[in-house]
Design a protein around this motif. Structure first.
Motif, short mmCIF file in Angstrom:
data_model
loop_
_atom_site.label_atom_id
_atom_site.label_comp_id
_atom_site.label_asym_id
_atom_site.label_seq_id
_atom_site.Cartn_x
_atom_site.Cartn_y
_atom_site.Cartn_z
N LEU A 28 -33.13 -10.98 -16.27
CA LEU A 28 -34.27 -10.08 -16.42
C LEU A 28 -34.43 -9.64 -17.87
CD1 LEU A 28 -36.49 -8.32 -15.03
CD2 LEU A 28 -34.73 -6.54 -14.91
N PHE A 29 -33.35 -9.18 -18.48
CA PHE A 29 -33.43 -8.71 -19.86
C PHE A 29 -33.69 -9.85 -20.83
CE2 PHE A 29 -30.88 -5.11 -18.11
CZ PHE A 29 -31.86 -4.15 -18.31
N ALA A 30 -33.09 -10.99 -20.60
CA ALA A 30 -33.30 -12.14 -21.48
C ALA A 30 -34.75 -12.61 -21.39
CB ALA A 30 -32.34 -13.27 -21.12
N THR A 31 -35.32 -12.60 -20.21
CA THR A 31 -36.72 -13.01 -20.03
C THR A 31 -37.65 -12.02 -20.71
OG1 THR A 31 -36.13 -14.02 -17.92
CG2 THR A 31 -38.46 -13.62 -18.32
N MET A 32 -37.38 -10.72 -20.54
CA MET A 32 -38.22 -9.72 -21.20
C MET A 32 -38.13 -9.86 -22.72
SD MET A 32 -37.87 -6.29 -18.78
CE MET A 32 -36.77 -5.61 -19.93
N ALA A 33 -36.94 -10.07 -23.24
CA ALA A 33 -36.77 -10.23 -24.69
C ALA A 33 -37.50 -11.48 -25.18
CB ALA A 33 -35.29 -10.32 -25.04
N PHE A 34 -37.45 -12.55 -24.41
CA PHE A 34 -38.14 -13.79 -24.79
C PHE A 34 -39.64 -13.56 -24.90
CE2 PHE A 34 -40.49 -17.52 -23.28
CZ PHE A 34 -40.18 -18.40 -24.30
N TRP A 35 -40.24 -12.91 -23.90
CA TRP A 35 -41.69 -12.70 -23.94
C TRP A 35 -42.10 -11.69 -25.00
CZ3 TRP A 35 -44.44 -16.39 -22.46
CH2 TRP A 35 -44.08 -17.16 -21.38
N ILE A 36 -41.25 -10.71 -25.28
CA ILE A 36 -41.54 -9.78 -26.37
C ILE A 36 -41.53 -10.52 -27.71
CG2 ILE A 36 -40.59 -7.83 -27.67
CD1 ILE A 36 -39.81 -6.62 -24.96
N LEU A 37 -40.58 -11.42 -27.91
CA LEU A 37 -40.55 -12.21 -29.14
C LEU A 37 -41.76 -13.12 -29.25
CD1 LEU A 37 -36.79 -13.20 -29.48
CD2 LEU A 37 -38.13 -11.74 -31.00
N ILE A 38 -42.16 -13.73 -28.14
CA ILE A 38 -43.36 -14.57 -28.16
C ILE A 38 -44.58 -13.74 -28.54
CG2 ILE A 38 -44.93 -15.90 -26.68
CD1 ILE A 38 -42.44 -17.43 -27.40
N PHE A 39 -44.69 -12.54 -27.97
CA PHE A 39 -45.81 -11.66 -28.31
C PHE A 39 -45.78 -11.26 -29.78
CE2 PHE A 39 -47.28 -7.28 -28.93
CZ PHE A 39 -48.63 -7.46 -28.66
N LEU A 40 -44.60 -10.88 -30.28
CA LEU A 40 -44.51 -10.44 -31.66
C LEU A 40 -44.88 -11.56 -32.62
CD1 LEU A 40 -41.28 -8.24 -31.75
CD2 LEU A 40 -43.62 -7.53 -32.16
N PHE A 41 -44.29 -12.73 -32.45
CA PHE A 41 -44.55 -13.82 -33.38
C PHE A 41 -45.91 -14.47 -33.17
CE2 PHE A 41 -39.81 -13.91 -33.65
CZ PHE A 41 -39.74 -13.61 -34.99
N GLY A 42 -46.47 -14.33 -31.99
CA GLY A 42 -47.75 -14.97 -31.72
C GLY A 42 -48.96 -14.08 -31.91
N VAL A 43 -48.79 -12.75 -31.77
CA VAL A 43 -49.94 -11.85 -31.82
C VAL A 43 -49.73 -10.74 -32.86
CG1 VAL A 43 -51.33 -10.22 -30.48
CG2 VAL A 43 -50.47 -12.30 -29.40
N ALA A 44 -48.69 -9.96 -32.71
CA ALA A 44 -48.54 -8.75 -33.50
C ALA A 44 -48.35 -9.03 -34.98
CB ALA A 44 -47.38 -7.92 -32.96
N ILE A 45 -47.42 -9.89 -35.33
CA ILE A 45 -47.15 -10.16 -36.74
C ILE A 45 -48.34 -10.83 -37.42
CG2 ILE A 45 -45.66 -11.45 -38.32
CD1 ILE A 45 -43.33 -10.78 -36.42
N PRO A 46 -48.97 -11.86 -36.83
CA PRO A 46 -50.17 -12.39 -37.49
C PRO A 46 -51.29 -11.36 -37.62
CG PRO A 46 -49.38 -13.96 -35.88
CD PRO A 46 -48.58 -12.70 -35.71
N TYR A 47 -51.42 -10.45 -36.66
CA TYR A 47 -52.43 -9.39 -36.75
C TYR A 47 -52.14 -8.48 -37.95
CZ TYR A 47 -55.11 -5.24 -35.54
OH TYR A 47 -55.96 -4.17 -35.57
N TRP A 48 -50.88 -8.05 -38.07
CA TRP A 48 -50.51 -7.17 -39.18
C TRP A 48 -50.71 -7.87 -40.52
CZ3 TRP A 48 -45.38 -5.90 -36.32
CH2 TRP A 48 -45.63 -4.93 -35.35
N VAL A 49 -50.33 -9.14 -40.60
CA VAL A 49 -50.49 -9.87 -41.86
C VAL A 49 -51.96 -10.02 -42.21
CG1 VAL A 49 -50.15 -12.14 -42.93
CG2 VAL A 49 -48.28 -11.07 -41.66
#
Length: 57
Positions: A10-31
Motif C-alpha cells: 500500500l505505501f509503496a504504491t502510494m509513493a510510486f503514484w506520488i512520484l509519478i504525479f510530482l515528476f509528471g505534473v507538479a515539477i513541470p508546472y513549477w518550472v
C-alpha cells in the motif's frame, strides 16, 4: 505476516503514484511558471498592470 506485506504494498504504491504525479505534473508546472515569470521580468512586460488598466476602464 500478511498484514505487513500488504501494508508495504500500500505505501509503496502510494509513493510510486506520488512520484509519478510530482515528476509528471507538479515539477513541470513549477518550472514553467517560474520560467514565464523570469521571461516577464527580462522583457519588462507586466501583464497584471495591463489587466487592471483594462478592467478599470
Amino acid at each position: 505476516m500478511e498484514f505487513g506485506f500488504y501494508a508495504f504494498l500500500l505505501f509503496a504504491t502510494m509513493a510510486f503514484w506520488i512520484l509519478i504525479f510530482l515528476f509528471g505534473v507538479a515539477i513541470p508546472y513549477w518550472v514553467t511558471i517560474s520560467a514565464a515569470d523570469k521571461l516577464k521580468k527580462l522583457t519588462g512586460k507586466n501583464t497584471e498592470e495591463e489587466a487592471t488598466e483594462v478592467v478599470s476602464e
